[in-house]
Design a protein around this motif. Structure first.
Motif, PDB file in Angstrom:
ATOM      1  N   ALA A  63       0.921  -1.394   0.117  1.00 47.42           N
ATOM      2  CA  ALA A  63       0.019   0.049  -0.049  1.00 47.42           C
ATOM      3  C   ALA A  63       0.795   1.322  -0.069  1.00 47.42           C
ATOM      4  N   ALA A  64       1.984   1.234   0.851  1.00 49.14           N
ATOM      5  CA  ALA A  64       2.840   2.226   0.731  1.00 49.14           C
ATOM      6  C   ALA A  64       3.690   2.600  -0.509  1.00 49.14           C
ATOM      7  N   LEU A  65       3.890   1.386  -1.173  1.00 48.73           N
ATOM      8  CA  LEU A  65       4.598   1.703  -2.572  1.00 48.73           C
ATOM      9  C   LEU A  65       3.660   2.162  -3.553  1.00 48.73           C
ATOM     10  N   VAL A  66       2.239   1.802  -3.572  1.00 48.94           N
ATOM     11  CA  VAL A  66       1.148   2.192  -4.261  1.00 48.94           C
ATOM     12  C   VAL A  66       1.102   3.734  -4.182  1.00 48.94           C
ATOM     13  N   LEU A  67       0.894   4.084  -2.775  1.00 50.64           N
ATOM     14  CA  LEU A  67       0.742   5.616  -2.682  1.00 50.64           C
ATOM     15  C   LEU A  67       1.959   6.527  -2.811  1.00 50.64           C
ATOM     16  N   VAL A  68       3.036   6.064  -2.918  1.00 46.34           N
ATOM     17  CA  VAL A  68       4.355   6.736  -3.203  1.00 46.34           C
ATOM     18  C   VAL A  68       4.392   6.844  -4.843  1.00 46.34           C
ATOM     19  N   ALA A  69       3.941   5.816  -5.485  1.00 44.98           N
ATOM     20  CA  ALA A  69       4.226   5.859  -6.985  1.00 44.98           C
ATOM     21  C   ALA A  69       2.916   6.835  -7.277  1.00 44.98           C
ATOM     22  N   LEU A  70       1.870   6.788  -6.794  1.00 49.08           N
ATOM     23  CA  LEU A  70       0.836   7.644  -7.117  1.00 49.08           C
ATOM     24  C   LEU A  70       1.464   9.471  -6.752  1.00 49.08           C
ATOM     25  N   GLY A  71       1.975   9.405  -5.617  1.00 49.60           N
ATOM     26  CA  GLY A  71       2.352  10.632  -5.260  1.00 49.60           C
ATOM     27  C   GLY A  71       3.438  11.193  -6.443  1.00 49.60           C
ATOM     28  N   LEU A  72       4.249  10.351  -7.137  1.00 55.28           N
ATOM     29  CA  LEU A  72       5.014  10.627  -8.236  1.00 55.28           C
ATOM     30  C   LEU A  72       4.337  10.807  -9.453  1.00 55.28           C
ATOM     31  N   LEU A  73       3.175  10.233  -9.486  1.00 53.17           N
ATOM     32  CA  LEU A  73       2.395  10.250 -10.800  1.00 53.17           C
ATOM     33  C   LEU A  73       1.459  11.637 -10.801  1.00 53.17           C
ATOM     34  N   ALA A  74       0.881  12.399  -9.694  1.00 51.54           N
ATOM     35  CA  ALA A  74       0.503  13.215  -9.443  1.00 51.54           C
ATOM     36  C   ALA A  74       1.021  14.575 -10.083  1.00 51.54           C
ATOM     37  N   PRO A  75       2.227  14.828 -10.138  1.00 54.59           N
ATOM     38  CA  PRO A  75       2.798  15.944 -10.414  1.00 54.59           C
ATOM     39  C   PRO A  75       2.924  15.934 -11.968  1.00 54.59           C
ATOM     40  N   VAL A  76       2.824  14.832 -12.530  1.00 57.25           N
ATOM     41  CA  VAL A  76       3.120  14.464 -13.994  1.00 57.25           C
ATOM     42  C   VAL A  76       1.691  14.897 -14.838  1.00 57.25           C
ATOM     43  N   GLN A  77       0.424  14.556 -13.811  1.00 57.75           N
ATOM     44  CA  GLN A  77      -0.787  15.012 -14.192  1.00 57.75           C
ATOM     45  C   GLN A  77      -1.058  16.497 -14.029  1.00 57.75           C
ATOM     46  N   ALA A  78      -0.291  16.951 -13.023  1.00 60.73           N
ATOM     47  CA  ALA A  78      -0.603  18.463 -12.926  1.00 60.73           C
ATOM     48  C   ALA A  78       0.204  19.164 -14.168  1.00 60.73           C
ATOM     49  N   TRP A  79       1.354  18.964 -14.527  1.00 63.62           N
ATOM     50  CA  TRP A  79       2.036  19.467 -15.624  1.00 63.62           C
ATOM     51  C   TRP A  79       1.299  19.214 -16.854  1.00 63.62           C
ATOM     52  N   LEU A  80       0.883  18.125 -17.081  1.00 68.33           N
ATOM     53  CA  LEU A  80       0.232  17.974 -18.352  1.00 68.33           C
ATOM     54  C   LEU A  80      -1.076  18.617 -18.506  1.00 68.33           C
ATOM     55  N   GLY A  81      -1.760  18.417 -17.455  1.00 66.87           N
ATOM     56  CA  GLY A  81      -3.121  19.155 -17.360  1.00 66.87           C
ATOM     57  C   GLY A  81      -3.145  20.541 -17.372  1.00 66.87           C
ATOM     58  N   TRP A  82      -1.996  21.386 -16.822  1.00 68.14           N
ATOM     59  CA  TRP A  82      -1.786  22.580 -16.868  1.00 68.14           C
ATOM     60  C   TRP A  82      -1.752  23.093 -18.310  1.00 68.14           C
ATOM     61  N   VAL A  83      -0.614  22.360 -18.925  1.00 64.33           N
ATOM     62  CA  VAL A  83      -0.323  22.577 -20.466  1.00 64.33           C
ATOM     63  C   VAL A  83      -1.325  22.512 -21.129  1.00 64.33           C
ATOM     64  N   ALA A  84      -2.184  21.334 -21.188  1.00 62.73           N
ATOM     65  CA  ALA A  84      -3.210  20.882 -22.235  1.00 62.73           C
ATOM     66  C   ALA A  84      -4.441  22.129 -21.878  1.00 62.73           C
ATOM     67  N   THR A  85      -4.649  22.523 -20.781  1.00 67.43           N
ATOM     68  CA  THR A  85      -5.742  23.533 -20.401  1.00 67.43           C
ATOM     69  C   THR A  85      -5.475  24.996 -20.910  1.00 67.43           C
ATOM     70  N   GLU A  86      -4.073  25.386 -20.424  1.00 64.72           N
ATOM     71  CA  GLU A  86      -3.754  26.778 -20.850  1.00 64.72           C
ATOM     72  C   GLU A  86      -3.996  26.787 -22.542  1.00 64.72           C
ATOM     73  N   ARG A  87      -3.244  25.669 -23.337  1.00 66.57           N
ATOM     74  CA  ARG A  87      -3.424  25.539 -24.617  1.00 66.57           C
ATOM     75  C   ARG A  87      -4.583  25.826 -25.314  1.00 66.57           C
ATOM     76  N   ALA A  88      -5.569  24.988 -24.651  1.00 63.51           N
ATOM     77  CA  ALA A  88      -7.062  24.779 -25.234  1.00 63.51           C
ATOM     78  C   ALA A  88      -7.517  26.352 -25.019  1.00 63.51           C
ATOM     79  N   MET A  89      -7.290  26.787 -23.791  1.00 63.76           N
ATOM     80  CA  MET A  89      -7.853  28.098 -23.516  1.00 63.76           C
ATOM     81  C   MET A  89      -7.541  29.255 -24.600  1.00 63.76           C
ATOM     82  N   ARG A  90      -6.015  29.348 -25.220  1.00 57.71           N
ATOM     83  CA  ARG A  90      -5.515  30.104 -25.791  1.00 57.71           C
ATOM     84  C   ARG A  90      -5.998  29.793 -27.400  1.00 57.71           C
ATOM     85  N   GLU A  91      -6.061  28.904 -27.767  1.00 58.56           N
ATOM     86  CA  GLU A  91      -6.676  28.438 -29.076  1.00 58.56           C
ATOM     87  C   GLU A  91      -8.298  28.207 -29.040  1.00 58.56           C
ATOM     88  N   GLY A  92      -9.019  28.511 -28.118  1.00 54.65           N
ATOM     89  CA  GLY A  92     -10.606  28.655 -28.174  1.00 54.65           C
ATOM     90  C   GLY A  92     -11.018  27.388 -28.268  1.00 54.65           C
TER      91      GLY A  92
END
Length: 122
Positions: A63-92
């Motif tokens: 369980a600890a390993l799963v949580l740590v792996a998810l903790g490492l995955l969440a910043p990837v989601q943060a960055w990819l989500g920010w980029v995709a959303t910002e670009r979509a807003m800029r392009e309408g």
């Protein structure tokens, strides 16, 4: 665009038109929320191993390993989500769905089930 030259990442700021600042700031807050989620997942994983909890040892480690792996995955989601959303807003374009949200949700469920099983097996 002169104002876009020094902004990072260029693939975001070099596309489309500048959106309403309120939307960009909301996108930034969402990015920061994903980062806080990452820290919470990492802390939960470390706590499972660091504290003397009444959970079966092997299951607790899993369980600890799963949580740590998810903790490492969440910043990837943060960055990819920010980029995709910002670009979509800029392009309408319509805003994209989170790319890794399902994997994170399933992972949290798996970690929770592991903790529950570990409690029952102690």
């Amino acid at each position: 665009m002169e104002t876009e030259r020094g902004r990072f990442p260029r693939r975001v700021y070099g596309a489309g038109d500048e959106p309403d600042p309120r939307f960009s700031l909301a996108n930034e807050r969402t990015f920061l929320a994903w980062m806080r989620t990452s820290l919470a997942l990492l802390a939960a994983g470390v706590a499972l191993e660091a504290l003397d909890l009444p959970i079966a040892e092997g299951v607790r480690l899993a369980a600890a390993l799963v949580l740590v792996a998810l903790g490492l995955l969440a910043p990837v989601q943060a960055w990819l989500g920010w980029v995709a959303t910002e670009r979509a807003m800029r392009e309408g374009r319509p805003l994209p769905a989170p790319r890794l949200a399902l994997a994170l949700a399933v992972g949290v469920v798996v970690a929770g089930v592991l903790v529950l099983v570990g409690l029952l097996l102690r």
